[in-house]
Design an enzyme around this catalytic site. Structure first.
Site, short mmCIF file in Angstrom:
data_model
loop_
_atom_site.label_atom_id
_atom_site.label_comp_id
_atom_site.label_asym_id
_atom_site.label_seq_id
_atom_site.Cartn_x
_atom_site.Cartn_y
_atom_site.Cartn_z
N CYS A 85 -65.54 -32.48 10.72
CA CYS A 85 -65.94 -31.11 11.08
C CYS A 85 -64.89 -30.09 10.64
CB CYS A 85 -66.15 -31.03 12.58
SG CYS A 85 -64.72 -31.63 13.47
N GLU B 253 -72.21 -26.63 5.86
CA GLU B 253 -71.19 -27.67 5.94
C GLU B 253 -71.57 -28.75 4.93
OE1 GLU B 253 -71.25 -29.33 9.84
OE2 GLU B 253 -69.12 -29.72 9.84
#
Ligand code: NAP
Length: 474
Positions: free
Chosen positions: A283, A378
Site C-alpha cells: 500500500c 494504485e
C-alpha cells in the site's frame, strides 16, 4: 511446525462447517493446502468465545497480558524460517522479504508488550467546589480484524498486538489467499499461553457475509480493517448500525518526488525499495514518480540499469527479487493498466525478464500525463510510472492531486525545501530521503480516502482504548 488448516475458535482447532477451500502457491499455481471454510454459525461462535473471554482478560494485570505478548514474539522469532517459508509459499514473495516480515511482525508484538503497561490516564486539577476529575483508559471490547494477503503475518500482528495489550479479545478473518500464515501465527499464540477465546480465527471464502455478520453484532465494538478502499467503504457503512469504532488502513497512490538537489544514487535505491518490495504489491509502494527536469535524464538512466538487473522468479529460490503477483486476476489488472497507459501516450523504456504464469516483468514507463489511468490508480505491480516537473509548486500540486493520502516520498538535500514540501504533502506519512518508512515505533496510517486511525507508536494502542472520565465529588 505442521501446516495448520483448521479454524481456531474458543481455544479449539475445528473443521469448517462449509468444508474447505484451496490455497495455492502463486509461483506455480499448485494447490498447497485445503483450509477450513467457516459458516456464519462459526463466526457467531467466535464472537461468543471472544465476548466470554473479554472480561477475565481485561481484568488481568496489564503486565500479565504483556508477558503473553512477549512470549509470543519470542516464539515467532524462534520459528522465523518456518513462518517465512509459509509466507513465501502462499503469497509468493521472496524469502528474504518473508524473513523480514516475520521480524517486522514480531517487533509489533514486542512494542505493544512494552506499551501496554503504559496505558495511563490523567488526574486533572480540581474544579470549583472541590470536585476532582480523572481519566482512566479501558479496552474498547471485542475487536473484529480483517486483513489482506500482501503481508499475511504483519498486518495481523499490527492489529492483534495493541488489541490484546489493551485488554481486548479478537476475531480475525484473514485473506482467503493467505490463511496458513495467520493460522500458524495463532498456533504460536496458543503455545504462548493466551486463554481460550482471546484470539479466534475464522478463515472463509465468503468474505462479504463474514464481514456483514461481524458488523451486525452489537458485541463487536471495533472493526480494524486493512485492504482496499472499496471494501473499507462497505465496512464503514456497515459498522454504522452499532456505531462500532473503525480503523481503516486502505489503498495508497504514493508520489515519489526527486528534486534537482537530491542525492541521485540514494534516490534510485530508495525508489527500488519503495516500489519493488513484494513485486509492487504494497500500500505504501511508490506509484507516481516525479523527477525534476534538471536531473531527469541522469536519474532515469541510473534507474533503468537497476530495473533491468532485477531478478524475476519464484520467491523460494535464493537471489530472486521479484516474485509472482498474487493471482491471475491481479496479473490481468496490471497488464490492462500498462496497456491503457501506453495507449494514453506513455512510452516504455525498460522491461525486465518476462516469465509465464503470474510473474509480471519489472517495467519502466515514461511520459506519463496526470490524466493517464496509471497515474490515478494504485498499480499494485512492479511497474514504474515516471514523469518530469519544473517547479516545486508543480511537484506538490501533482503529488496532492489524488484522493489517496497514505505514504509519500521526497528526495532533496535542501533542508528548507524538505520542511516546506513535507508540510504541504497531503499524506499521513512522508519519507524524506528514505524509501522504507514503516516501523512499530511510529504511527502508520493515512488521511483522505486512505483511511482512519494509526497502527504502531503510542497512537496504535490508543486506537484500542476508550478514555473514561471519572468525577469525584468533594
Ligand atoms: P481487499 O479485497 O479489500 O481484501 C482485504 C480483506 O478484506 C480480505 O480479507 C478480504 O477477504 C476481505 N474482504 C473482501 N471483501 C469484503 C467484504 N465485502 N466485506 C468484508 N471483508 C471483505 O484487498 P486486497 O486486494 O486483498 O488488498 C489490497 C489492498 O489493500 C490495496 O488497496 C492495498 O493498498 C491495501 N493495503 C493497505 C494497507 C495499509 O496499511 N493502508 C496495507 C496493505 C494493503 P478475501 O481475501 O476472502 O476476499
Amino acid at each position: 511446525m505442521a501446516i495448520q488448516d483448521k479454524a481456531y475458535i474458543d481455544g479449539r482447532w475445528v473443521a469448517g462447517n462449509l468444508g474447505c477451500f484451496d490455497v495455492d502457491d502463486p509461483a506455480s499455481g499448485d494447490i498447497v493446502a485445503r483450509v477450513a471454510n467457516v459458516d456464519l454459525d462459526q463466526v457467531e461462535a467466535a464472537i461468543d468465545a471472544a465476548s466470554n473471554a473479554f472480561e477475565p482478560w481485561r481484568l488481568q494485570p496489564a503486565q500479565a497480558r504483556c508477558d503473553r505478548l512477549m512470549a509470543w514474539q519470542l516464539l515467532l522469532l524462534a520459528q522465523q524460517s518456518r513462518l517465512a517459508e509459509l509466507i513465501t509459499l502462499e503469497s509468493g514473495k521472496p524469502m528474504s522479504e518473508s524473513l523480514a516480515e516475520v521480524v517486522y511482525g514480531a517487533s509489533y508484538l514486542k512494542w505493544f508488550a512494552e506499551q501496554g503497561v503504559r496505558a495511563y490516564g490523567h488526574t486533572l486539577p480540581a474544579l470549583p467546589g472541590g470536585r476532582r476529575p480523572m481519566t482512566i483508559k479501558q479496552p474498547v471490547g471485542v475487536v473484529a480484524i480483517i486483513t489482506p494477503w500482501n503481508f499475511p503475518l504483519a498486518m495481523i500482528a499490527r492489529k492483534v498486538a495493541p488489541a490484546l495489550a489493551a485488554g481486548c479479545c479478537v476475531v480475525i478473518k484473514p485473506a482467503a489467499e493467505t490463511p496458513l500464515t495467520a493460522l500458524a501465527l495463532v498456533a504460536l499464540a496458543e503455545q504462548a499461553g493466551f486463554p481460550a477465546g482471546c484470539i479466534n480465527v475464522v478463515p472463509g471464502i465468503d468474505a462479504a457475509a463474514i464481514g456483514q455478520r461481524l458488523c451486525a453484532s452489537p458485541r463487536i465494538r471495533k472493526l480494524s480493517f486493512t485492504g482496499s478502499t472499496a471494501v473499507g467503504r462497505i465496512l464503514m457503512a456497515q459498522s454504522a448500525a452499532h456505531i462500532q469504532k473503525v480503523s481503516l488502513e486502505l489503498g495508497g497512490n504514493a508520489p515519489f518526488i526527486v528534486f534537482d538537489d537530491a542525492d541521485l544514487d540514494l534516490a534510485v535505491d530508495g525508489l527500488l525499495a519503495a516500489k519493488f518490495r513484494n513485486s509492487g504489491q504494497t500500500c505504501v509502494a511508490a506509484n507516481r514518480i516525479l523527477v525534476q527536469q534538471g536531473v531527469y535524464q541522469a536519474f532515469v538512466s541510473k534507474l533503468r540499469e537497476k530495473v533491468l538487473a532485477l531478478k524475476v522468479g519464484p520467491g523460494a529460490i535464493d537471489g530472486n527479487n521479484i516474485g509472482p503477483l498474487i493471482s491471475q486476476v491481479a496479473h490481468r489488472r496490471v497488464s490492462r493498466l500498462v496497456e491503457q497507459a501506453l495507449s494514453a501516450g506513455a512510452t516504455c523504456s525498460a522491461v525486465g525478464t518476462d516469465l509465464p504464469g503470474r510473474f509480471y516483468p519489472p517495467t519502466l514507463l515514461e511520459s506519463i500525463r496526470p490524466s493517464n489511468p496509471i497515474w490515478q490508480q494504485e498499480i499494485f505491480g512492479p511497474v514504474l510510472a515516471v514523469t518530469g516537473f519544473d517547479t516545486e509548486e508543480e511537484a506538490v500540486r501533482l503529488a496532492n492531486s489524488t484522493e489517496a493520502g497514505l505514504a509519500s516520498y521526497l528526495y532533496s538535500d535542501n533542508v528548507r525545501r524538505v520542511m516546506r514540501v513535507a508540510e504541504s504533502l497531503q499524506f499521513g506519512m512522508v519519507g524524506v530521503n528514505e524509501g522504507i518508512i514503516s516501523t512499530a515505533v511510529a504511527p502508520f496510517g493515512g488521511i483522505k480516502s486512505s483511511g482512519l486511525g494509526r497502527e504502531g507508536g503510542q497512537e496504535g494502542l490508543d486506537d484500542y482504548l476508550e478514555t473514561k472520565y471519572l468525577c469525584f465529588g468533594s
